[in-house]
Design a protein around this motif. Structure first.
Motif, short mmCIF file in Angstrom:
data_model
loop_
_atom_site.label_atom_id
_atom_site.label_comp_id
_atom_site.label_asym_id
_atom_site.label_seq_id
_atom_site.Cartn_x
_atom_site.Cartn_y
_atom_site.Cartn_z
N PHE A 56 49.10 3.51 27.54
CA PHE A 56 49.20 2.16 26.96
C PHE A 56 48.20 1.18 27.55
N VAL A 57 47.08 1.69 28.05
CA VAL A 57 46.00 0.84 28.54
C VAL A 57 44.75 1.20 27.75
N ASN A 58 44.14 0.19 27.15
CA ASN A 58 42.90 0.38 26.42
C ASN A 58 41.76 -0.20 27.24
N VAL A 59 40.65 0.51 27.29
CA VAL A 59 39.49 0.03 28.02
C VAL A 59 38.29 0.05 27.07
N TYR A 60 37.57 -1.05 27.07
CA TYR A 60 36.39 -1.19 26.22
C TYR A 60 35.17 -1.43 27.07
N VAL A 61 34.07 -0.79 26.72
CA VAL A 61 32.77 -1.11 27.28
C VAL A 61 32.03 -1.79 26.14
N GLY A 62 31.76 -3.06 26.32
CA GLY A 62 31.25 -3.87 25.21
C GLY A 62 32.37 -3.97 24.18
N ASN A 63 32.07 -3.60 22.95
CA ASN A 63 33.08 -3.64 21.88
C ASN A 63 33.63 -2.27 21.55
N ASP A 64 33.30 -1.27 22.36
CA ASP A 64 33.66 0.11 22.04
C ASP A 64 34.78 0.64 22.92
N ASP A 65 35.82 1.17 22.29
CA ASP A 65 36.94 1.80 22.98
C ASP A 65 36.44 3.09 23.63
N VAL A 66 36.63 3.22 24.94
CA VAL A 66 36.10 4.39 25.64
C VAL A 66 36.76 5.69 25.18
N ARG A 67 37.93 5.62 24.57
CA ARG A 67 38.58 6.84 24.07
C ARG A 67 37.78 7.47 22.92
N PHE A 68 36.95 6.66 22.26
CA PHE A 68 36.11 7.17 21.19
C PHE A 68 34.68 7.42 21.66
N LEU A 69 34.46 7.22 22.95
CA LEU A 69 33.16 7.50 23.56
C LEU A 69 33.34 8.69 24.49
N ASP A 70 33.08 8.50 25.78
CA ASP A 70 33.17 9.60 26.74
C ASP A 70 34.28 9.37 27.77
N ASN A 71 35.32 8.62 27.39
CA ASN A 71 36.42 8.30 28.30
C ASN A 71 35.88 7.79 29.63
#
Length: 91
Positions: A56-71
């Protein structure tokens, strides 16, 4: 590499009330390690016992959710804004 990390209200007890702090690291994992060095215990509120992002914690780098990147391996370029956002549920 210096980045800025936006801290949600619930975690500001770790940062002395600061809503935004600086950290360094080339990946999100390294940034979280640096954060924990300066704000002891904060990483344990973001990562679970297995070392993964809490459900239940979301982390964004810029505007991008890291779960859809490389975690945790997501690159954190110099000057990036990282946002830690607890998920909100309700009805």
């Amino acid at each position: 590499m210096s980045v800025s990390v936006r801290i949600p209200t619930i975690l500001r007890t770790y940062t002395g009330g600061e809503s935004e702090v600086s950290a360094s690291g080339e990946t999100l994992a390294a940034v979280l390690d640096d954060l924990d060095t300066n704000y002891n215990g904060i990483k344990g509120r973001i990562l679970d016992e297995a070392g993964e992002l809490r459900r239940f914690v979301n982390v964004y780098v810029g505007n991008d959710d890291v779960r859809f990147l490389d975690n945790l391996s997501t690159p954190t370029p110099d000057g990036a804004q990282i946002s830690v956002i607890p998920a909100v549920a309700g009805g």
